[in-house]
Scaffold this active site. Structure first.
Site, PDB file in Angstrom:
ATOM      1  N   HIS A  93     -12.069  79.519  60.319  1.00 42.64           N
ATOM      2  CA  HIS A  93     -11.297  80.597  60.952  1.00 42.64           C
ATOM      3  C   HIS A  93     -10.499  80.000  62.101  1.00 42.64           C
ATOM      4  O   HIS A  93     -10.942  79.050  62.753  1.00 42.64           O
ATOM      5  CB  HIS A  93     -12.242  81.692  61.453  1.00 42.64           C
ATOM      6  CG  HIS A  93     -11.519  82.934  61.868  1.00 42.64           C
ATOM      7  ND1 HIS A  93     -10.890  83.047  63.092  1.00 42.64           N
ATOM      8  CD2 HIS A  93     -11.291  84.097  61.210  1.00 42.64           C
ATOM      9  CE1 HIS A  93     -10.321  84.234  63.167  1.00 42.64           C
ATOM     10  NE2 HIS A  93     -10.535  84.898  62.040  1.00 42.64           N
ATOM     11  N   GLU A 141      -3.931  83.509  57.511  1.00 41.62           N
ATOM     12  CA  GLU A 141      -3.867  84.309  58.748  1.00 41.62           C
ATOM     13  C   GLU A 141      -3.058  83.562  59.815  1.00 41.62           C
ATOM     14  O   GLU A 141      -3.595  82.657  60.466  1.00 41.62           O
ATOM     15  CB  GLU A 141      -5.272  84.528  59.327  1.00 41.62           C
ATOM     16  CG  GLU A 141      -6.228  85.291  58.473  1.00 41.62           C
ATOM     17  CD  GLU A 141      -7.402  85.853  59.284  1.00 41.62           C
ATOM     18  OE1 GLU A 141      -7.780  86.984  59.016  1.00 41.62           O
ATOM     19  OE2 GLU A 141      -7.911  85.162  60.181  1.00 41.62           O
TER      20      GLU A 141
END
Ligand code: G3P
Length: 223
Positions: A93, A141
Site C-alpha cells: 500500500h 491507487e
C-alpha cells in the site's frame, strides 16, 4: 474473494479502533448479507483475529512481512495472518511500501497457504511490474488522490484504464481494483466501466457521517 467487490480498508483511523472497528466490520457484513454484494474488509492488525471470528465476510491483512515463522519480533508473517483467520492480505500500500523483491518473496508462500494477495500500485509502471509476479489482484491507487474527495475514476480515469490495459497485457490472470477518493455508486460504476473488478477504499466509508448509508450507496454501483 468474489468479484466485483468493494474492499474497505479500515487503515488505523480513530473511527475503527477497538469496538468501533468491530461495529464497522459487523455493519459491512450485514450490508453484504442483505444485498448479496461482495464486500471484503481490512481491519487494523491488532483486531484482525477478533473481527475474523465475528463476521463472515473475507478479512484481509493491511500488510504482510516476508519473514519466516520464527524469531522475528514485531513482524506479521503470512502464517500468523492465516491463523488469525485472514482470507488474504494487502501488500505494498502506498502508506506501507515494500520493495518489489519482498512482494515476490511473499507470493508463493501466500499461495501455498491459500491467502489471496492484493498488491497495491501507485503508478501504471508499478502495476505492470507487479503483474509480472502474479498477485491475485492489483489495486491501482494514485497516492495524491488518497483520502481526497475526488475519485480516481473522475480525476484520472486514464490511469485506471491504462493500468487495466498494461496489467492485462502483462498477465491476464491478474484482476484489477482501483482506489483513491472513491465515495459513491457512480465512482464504483465508473471503475467497473474502466475494466476493473471493483474498488479499494477507506475514507468513503470509515469517515462517512453515516457509514451504512455510504456503503449501501457504493454497493449499488456494483449492479
Ligand atoms: O486503501 C484504500 C485507500 O488508500 C484509498 O483511501 O480514503 O481515498 O478511499 P481513500
Amino acid at each position: 474473494m468474489r468479484t466485483p467487490a468493494i474492499v474497505v480498508n479500515f487503515k488505523v483511523y480513530p473511527e475503527v479502533l477497538g469496538r468501533r472497528g468491530w461495529n464497522l466490520a459487523k455493519l459491512c457484513a450485514d450490508v453484504a448479507e442483505d444485498t448479496g454484494a461482495s464486500i471484503a474488509i481490512a481491519p487494523p492488525a491488532p483486531d484482525l483475529a477478533h473481527i475474523a471470528k465475528l463476521v463472515r465476510v473475507p478479512v484481509f491483512g493491511q500488510h504482510v512481512d516476508a519473514v519466516p515463522a520464527g524469531a522475528h519480533t514485531g513482524w506479521v508473517s503470512p502464517e500468523a495472518l492465516l491463523e488469525a483467520g485472514a482470507a488474504g492480505t494487502l501488500i505494498n500500500h502506498s502508506e506501507r511500501k515494500v520493495p518489489n523483491k519482498n512482494v515476490r518473496a511473499i507470493l508463493p508462500r501466500c499461495r501455498e497457504l491459500g491467502l489471496e494477495v492484493i498488491a497495491c500500485a501507485d503508478t501504471i509502471a508499478e502495476a505492470e511490474a507487479l503483474a509480472r509476479i502474479s498477485p491475485d489482484l492489483i489495486a491501482i491507487e494514485p497516492p495524491e488522490l488518497i483520502g481526497g474527495d475526488v475519485s480516481v475514476t473522475t480525476a484520472k480515469p486514464e490511469i485506471v484504464a491504462g493500468a487495466v490495459e498494461r496489467i492485462r497485457a502483462a498477465n491476464p490472470k491478474v484482476r484489477v481494483l482501483c482506489g483513491a477518493g472513491v465515495k459513491t455508486s457512480k465512482d464504483v460504476r465508473k471503475a467497473l466501466e474502466l475494466g476493473t473488478v471493483g474498488v479499494l477504499l477507506a475514507s468513503g466509508v470509515v469517515k462517512a457521517k453515516d457509514p451504512e448509508k455510504a456503503l449501501r450507496d457504493l454497493v449499488r454501483g456494483l449492479r
